[in-house]
Scaffold this motif. Sequence first.
Motif, mmCIF file in Angstrom:
data_model
loop_
_atom_site.group_PDB
_atom_site.id
_atom_site.type_symbol
_atom_site.label_atom_id
_atom_site.label_comp_id
_atom_site.label_asym_id
_atom_site.label_seq_id
_atom_site.Cartn_x
_atom_site.Cartn_y
_atom_site.Cartn_z
ATOM 1 N N MET A 297 1.344 1.876 -9.411
ATOM 2 C CA MET A 297 1.778 1.515 -8.070
ATOM 3 C C MET A 297 2.744 0.325 -8.111
ATOM 4 S SD MET A 297 0.262 3.483 -5.782
ATOM 5 C CE MET A 297 0.194 2.571 -4.240
ATOM 6 N N SER B 122 -4.405 4.525 -8.505
ATOM 7 C CA SER B 122 -3.469 4.915 -7.454
ATOM 8 C C SER B 122 -4.031 6.131 -6.734
ATOM 9 C CB SER B 122 -2.109 5.258 -8.060
ATOM 10 O OG SER B 122 -2.226 6.384 -8.934
ATOM 11 N N SER C 218 -2.626 8.982 -6.270
ATOM 12 C CA SER C 218 -2.325 10.222 -6.997
ATOM 13 C C SER C 218 -3.285 10.429 -8.165
ATOM 14 C CB SER C 218 -0.877 10.206 -7.493
ATOM 15 O OG SER C 218 -0.637 9.084 -8.333
ATOM 16 N N ASN D 67 -2.852 -0.425 -0.331
ATOM 17 C CA ASN D 67 -1.511 -0.824 0.116
ATOM 18 C C ASN D 67 -0.732 -1.342 -1.085
ATOM 19 O OD1 ASN D 67 -2.798 -3.385 -0.190
ATOM 20 N ND2 ASN D 67 -1.391 -4.297 1.291
ATOM 21 N N ASP D 68 0.571 -1.395 -0.947
ATOM 22 C CA ASP D 68 1.415 -1.850 -2.045
ATOM 23 C C ASP D 68 2.544 -2.688 -1.466
ATOM 24 O OD1 ASP D 68 1.529 0.917 -1.180
ATOM 25 O OD2 ASP D 68 3.367 1.161 -2.326
ATOM 26 N N THR E 261 5.525 -5.495 -0.998
ATOM 27 C CA THR E 261 6.797 -5.477 -1.713
ATOM 28 C C THR E 261 6.806 -6.343 -2.965
ATOM 29 O OG1 THR E 261 7.624 -7.244 -0.267
ATOM 30 C CG2 THR E 261 8.117 -4.970 0.368
ATOM 31 N N HIS F 140 6.292 -4.381 -6.140
ATOM 32 C CA HIS F 140 7.284 -3.357 -6.486
ATOM 33 C C HIS F 140 8.113 -3.920 -7.630
ATOM 34 C CE1 HIS F 140 7.211 -1.020 -2.416
ATOM 35 N NE2 HIS F 140 6.027 -1.528 -2.709
ATOM 36 N N PHE G 253 3.360 -3.143 3.218
ATOM 37 C CA PHE G 253 3.759 -1.743 3.056
ATOM 38 C C PHE G 253 2.556 -0.957 2.560
ATOM 39 C CE2 PHE G 253 5.502 1.846 0.602
ATOM 40 C CZ PHE G 253 6.271 2.443 1.592
ATOM 41 N N ARG G 254 2.432 0.293 3.013
ATOM 42 C CA ARG G 254 1.357 1.183 2.552
ATOM 43 C C ARG G 254 1.931 2.540 2.202
ATOM 44 N NH1 ARG G 254 -3.693 2.107 6.239
ATOM 45 N NH2 ARG G 254 -2.600 1.191 8.016
ATOM 46 N N SER G 255 1.744 2.995 0.976
ATOM 47 C CA SER G 255 2.190 4.335 0.589
ATOM 48 C C SER G 255 1.212 5.403 1.054
ATOM 49 C CB SER G 255 2.348 4.432 -0.942
ATOM 50 O OG SER G 255 3.467 3.714 -1.383
ATOM 51 N N ALA G 256 -0.077 5.174 0.782
ATOM 52 C CA ALA G 256 -1.098 6.190 1.059
ATOM 53 C C ALA G 256 -1.815 5.916 2.369
ATOM 54 C CB ALA G 256 -2.115 6.230 -0.079
ATOM 55 N N GLN H 47 -5.703 10.254 3.075
ATOM 56 C CA GLN H 47 -5.266 10.792 1.787
ATOM 57 C C GLN H 47 -6.106 10.237 0.646
ATOM 58 O OE1 GLN H 47 -1.113 9.612 2.336
ATOM 59 N NE2 GLN H 47 -0.526 11.772 2.260
#
Length: 373
Positions: A32, A73, A75, A99-100, A102, A105, A120-123, A127
């Motif tokens: 992540m 993660s 996934s 969450n991930d 910035t 990154h 920021f949150r990808s998932a 999910q």
Amino acid sequence: MQKSLDVKLANIRRDPSGAKDFILADAKDADMASGLAATGIDPVTGKRRTLAEYRDQMRAIIRQGLVDIVLMSASTSELLTIKERLFEDSPITPAVRANDTTDIHLPAGGTYSSEPSRPFRSAAIEQIQSGKVNPNASERNLGSDLGLYSITPNNRLEFDYATLQAYKEFRIEAEAKGFRHFLEVFDPNACAEKCPADLGRFINDLICRILAGVPSSGRPIFLKIAYHGPAALEDLVTYDPQLVVGILGGSSGTTYDAFKLLEDVKKHGARAALFGRKINNSEHQLTFVRFLHLIANAQISAEEAVKAYHGELHKLGIKPYRSLNDDIQLTTQVSSYAGSFVKKTVIAKPSIDFSKMSSAEKVARARERIRNL
């Protein structure tokens, strides 16, 4: 299968001063953050691991059963938790980075980590729980019910306001959807001229202020923070004995860095430790975790563990990254994901001068220590 995390949390909350339980987590969520570099280097081949090999290491850790949490993660959790059902008959709890921000990154050549953290949150929570955005009731129980939520305050109102607002929205959503979380609070990553003079006190005060407005139903089950020394840790633990404080492991460093960190924070009131890069970048992960487990359970000292670990590596035919005398030094203290740190070197002199011992003598002493554990 009863989860060791739940048992330990119950014991700690029932008797905060008397319970001996300590929570260990393997943080395997680096995909992540770091992209291709997340998987680390295979110590045997010297080549970067593939994502499949990275996940094989997680499978081995799960089969070993000595940690309480494996953090992944979304996934990876979909594969190992939902599809392969690896945690179904395991005492280990699966967790997912929820969450991930910035500041984690970290692509090669990227500059995001040098700018103030933004939420920021990808998932989505659904999910993580099911692998789907719109699961039915039975599907919601297939995945993980635990997530790591991280914040990175910078003592800059325009950024910290958005960070805390995003955390509030996450907490309310998580409570409504039956999703537990633990809270990671990184040190500032880009505070510029507003960096707090007393960083430990700043982080402690921020945590206490945030959680003062949160009832028990929405609180994190434990914290994950950088270690700012005995006084800061004891202040936070003493302030609220029901607050389960955990420490983040930081960058790789020496073996003694990891083992001594665990020994020290446990002594000063921490009840959890999460090691990611320190485990992933070790010469042999299962052996490394075994010694973390022994230290967490007060069965061996940090110094003894380094010596015994080297003895085990010799038995396995694995060349250590460093000589024993180099590996038994304290070298780094990392407080942010991107790797900013204050460097120090404190030599922990062994009670025995291993440099004057033959390989056979070193192995014999290590084996003797292992037999006595």
